[in-house]
Design a protein around this motif. Structure first.
Motif, mmCIF file in Angstrom:
data_model
loop_
_atom_site.group_PDB
_atom_site.id
_atom_site.type_symbol
_atom_site.label_atom_id
_atom_site.label_comp_id
_atom_site.label_asym_id
_atom_site.label_seq_id
_atom_site.Cartn_x
_atom_site.Cartn_y
_atom_site.Cartn_z
ATOM 1 N N CYS A 118 0.719 -1.079 -0.045
ATOM 2 C CA CYS A 118 -0.043 0.093 -0.099
ATOM 3 C C CYS A 118 0.959 1.203 0.087
ATOM 4 C CB CYS A 118 -1.005 0.107 1.158
ATOM 5 S SG CYS A 118 -2.153 -1.534 1.191
ATOM 6 N N ILE A 119 2.252 1.088 0.308
ATOM 7 C CA ILE A 119 2.910 2.220 0.382
ATOM 8 C C ILE A 119 3.154 2.929 -1.167
ATOM 9 C CG2 ILE A 119 5.290 3.134 0.923
ATOM 10 C CD1 ILE A 119 5.261 1.163 3.393
ATOM 11 N N SER A 120 2.969 4.131 -1.368
ATOM 12 C CA SER A 120 3.539 4.812 -2.555
ATOM 13 C C SER A 120 4.834 5.105 -2.581
ATOM 14 C CB SER A 120 2.711 6.097 -2.933
ATOM 15 O OG SER A 120 2.793 6.878 -1.657
ATOM 16 N N PRO A 121 5.512 5.126 -4.055
ATOM 17 C CA PRO A 121 6.824 5.359 -3.964
ATOM 18 C C PRO A 121 7.555 6.855 -3.470
ATOM 19 C CG PRO A 121 6.032 4.262 -5.972
ATOM 20 C CD PRO A 121 4.845 4.557 -5.207
ATOM 21 N N GLU A 122 6.248 7.814 -3.504
ATOM 22 C CA GLU A 122 6.550 8.953 -2.982
ATOM 23 C C GLU A 122 6.818 9.021 -1.672
ATOM 24 O OE1 GLU A 122 3.890 8.258 -4.804
ATOM 25 O OE2 GLU A 122 4.462 9.239 -6.965
ATOM 26 N N SER A 123 6.365 8.187 -0.800
ATOM 27 C CA SER A 123 6.741 8.066 0.661
ATOM 28 C C SER A 123 8.173 7.679 0.868
ATOM 29 C CB SER A 123 5.839 6.960 1.103
ATOM 30 O OG SER A 123 4.538 7.192 1.139
ATOM 31 N N TYR A 124 8.848 7.114 0.017
ATOM 32 C CA TYR A 124 10.375 6.961 0.088
ATOM 33 C C TYR A 124 11.087 7.647 -1.013
ATOM 34 C CZ TYR A 124 9.235 2.979 -2.454
ATOM 35 O OH TYR A 124 8.396 1.894 -3.472
ATOM 36 N N GLY A 125 10.495 8.761 -1.541
ATOM 37 C CA GLY A 125 11.132 9.458 -2.665
ATOM 38 C C GLY A 125 12.465 10.024 -2.149
ATOM 39 N N VAL A 126 13.303 10.508 -3.261
ATOM 40 C CA VAL A 126 14.350 11.207 -3.084
ATOM 41 C C VAL A 126 14.209 12.661 -2.670
ATOM 42 C CG1 VAL A 126 16.683 12.029 -4.271
ATOM 43 C CG2 VAL A 126 15.717 9.718 -4.672
ATOM 44 N N ASP A 127 15.137 13.032 -1.667
ATOM 45 C CA ASP A 127 14.886 14.426 -1.045
ATOM 46 C C ASP A 127 16.251 14.545 -0.566
ATOM 47 O OD1 ASP A 127 14.372 16.877 -0.008
ATOM 48 O OD2 ASP A 127 12.934 16.218 1.378
ATOM 49 N N TYR A 128 17.162 15.323 -1.394
ATOM 50 C CA TYR A 128 18.506 15.589 -0.881
ATOM 51 C C TYR A 128 18.499 16.766 0.375
ATOM 52 C CZ TYR A 128 20.216 13.251 -5.075
ATOM 53 O OH TYR A 128 20.442 12.065 -5.891
ATOM 54 N N GLN A 129 17.731 17.420 0.470
ATOM 55 C CA GLN A 129 17.648 18.211 1.655
ATOM 56 C C GLN A 129 17.403 17.436 2.997
ATOM 57 O OE1 GLN A 129 14.590 21.263 0.911
ATOM 58 N NE2 GLN A 129 15.883 22.126 -0.645
ATOM 59 N N ALA A 130 17.098 16.309 3.005
ATOM 60 C CA ALA A 130 16.768 15.503 4.378
ATOM 61 C C ALA A 130 17.750 14.485 4.198
ATOM 62 C CB ALA A 130 15.518 14.824 4.186
ATOM 63 N N LYS A 131 18.914 14.535 4.010
ATOM 64 C CA LYS A 131 19.956 13.489 3.865
ATOM 65 C C LYS A 131 20.368 13.122 5.304
ATOM 66 C CE LYS A 131 23.131 15.146 1.025
ATOM 67 N NZ LYS A 131 24.324 15.195 0.320
ATOM 68 N N PHE A 132 20.694 11.803 5.600
ATOM 69 C CA PHE A 132 21.257 11.511 6.757
ATOM 70 C C PHE A 132 20.605 11.943 7.903
ATOM 71 C CE2 PHE A 132 25.036 10.833 3.840
ATOM 72 C CZ PHE A 132 25.043 9.580 3.579
ATOM 73 N N ILE A 133 19.369 12.268 8.034
ATOM 74 C CA ILE A 133 18.643 12.505 9.127
ATOM 75 C C ILE A 133 18.574 11.254 10.108
ATOM 76 C CG2 ILE A 133 16.523 13.135 10.384
ATOM 77 C CD1 ILE A 133 16.019 14.921 7.910
ATOM 78 N N SER A 134 19.033 11.289 11.478
ATOM 79 C CA SER A 134 19.016 10.419 12.500
ATOM 80 C C SER A 134 17.476 10.109 12.792
ATOM 81 C CB SER A 134 19.720 10.627 13.393
ATOM 82 O OG SER A 134 19.227 11.698 14.343
ATOM 83 N N PRO A 135 17.162 8.761 13.431
ATOM 84 C CA PRO A 135 15.790 8.379 13.769
ATOM 85 C C PRO A 135 15.158 9.530 14.585
ATOM 86 C CG PRO A 135 17.187 6.763 13.900
ATOM 87 C CD PRO A 135 18.134 7.887 13.688
#
Length: 279
Positions: free
Chosen positions: A35-52
């Motif tokens: 059910c997860i759409s590809p946009e949910s895990y899409g590329v976003d270079y402004q959010a790189k390496f964010i810890s949990p």
């Protein structure tokens, strides 16, 4: 209720909870992943390496992709491969095992030769060869896992059939004019059904582990496909830099699925074979 009966019902309740928990985890991960759409895990270079964090439960990777949604989607792909491969492999084992034991002769020798051939080649190498020849991807991985996990179950099924093929009711069926196919369907398949069901359950964790292994080595899914093996392979490039969440959380999701189904299979084996060595 005596102690022996109480022990049996406790074991039965434990087995029921183990099997229910395993299949519930599988169903939830599979449904959520599909059910997860590809946009949910899409590329976003402004959010790189964010810890949990609350916004990204499993953090983000080097391309800013949400690791939680990507891991769930990757595990669902592994589950689909595991289900398909286990179904095909267990069906091959049932057919080969029953045919080898009932027919004997050259059929038995041919099946045993195929079993020895598959088990004589290192498992991982055979997986890689088949996946590579089938063009990798989902088809290659499924074919590789399905065509390499049937030998051990075949031996178990064959052994169960050999124990009863000379029984009086089996010989009576032959004298009544029934063919070996009818005997197999009416007598042998019900006889081996407990061993077969246990084998199917125990095949599943092996299937998803080997799918992740060959994908991790680069012979399975392509890098753009979310898969646990791909995620773990990518995480190796960044884990030394302190990005531990890229490997820990996807690995734990896969490990949890494997442990759950292994526990379910072992409990089922103890329940259906109370006098086995596992007792």
């Amino acid at each position: 209720m005596n102690r022996k009966t109480e022990k049996f019902w406790n074991r039965r309740r434990k087995t029921l909870w183990a099997v229910t928990g395993a299949f519930l985890y599988l169903a939830v991960c599979l449904a959520a992943g599909l059910c997860i759409s590809p946009e949910s895990y899409g590329v976003d270079y402004q959010a790189k390496f964010i810890s949990p964090c609350p916004e990204h439960l499993f953090g983000t990777d080097h391309m800013g992709r949400d690791m939680f949604f990507r891991s769930v989607r990757g595990l669902s792909n592994s589950i689909v491969i595991g289900i398909l491969a286990s179904a095909v492999s267990s069906l091959l084992a049932l057919v080969f095992g029953v045919a080898a034991a009932l027919r004997g002769g050259w059929t038995d020798r041919f099946v045993n030769w195929c079993v020895d051939l598959c088990m004589g080649i290192p498992h991982l190498i055979l997986l890689i060869l088949i996946s590579f020849m089938m063009g990798r991807g989902g088809t290659g991985v499924t074919a590789a896992v399905a065509l390499t996990h049937w030998p051990e179950l075949t031996r178990l099924v064959r052994g169960e059939v050999l124990q009863v093929r000379n029984a009086q009711y089996v010989q009576a069926s032959y004298r009544m004019g029934k063919t070996w196919l009818q005997v197999a369907r009416e007598h042998m398949v019900p006889q081996v059904l407990p061993v077969y069901l246990i084998g199917v359950v125990l095949l599943f964790p092996h299937a998803i582990m080997h799918e992740a292994a060959i994908t991790f080595l680069g012979f399975g899914f392509s890098p753009e496909v979310p898969a646990i093996g791909v995620i773990l392979s990518e995480s190796m490039q960044h884990i030394a830099a302190g990005k531990w969440w890229m490997a820990v959380f996807p690995g734990l999701m896969l490990l949890f699925a494997v442990i759950l189904f292994d526990m379910a299979g072992e409990n089922l084996k103890r329940l259906l074979n109370p006098n086995s060595g596992n007792e």
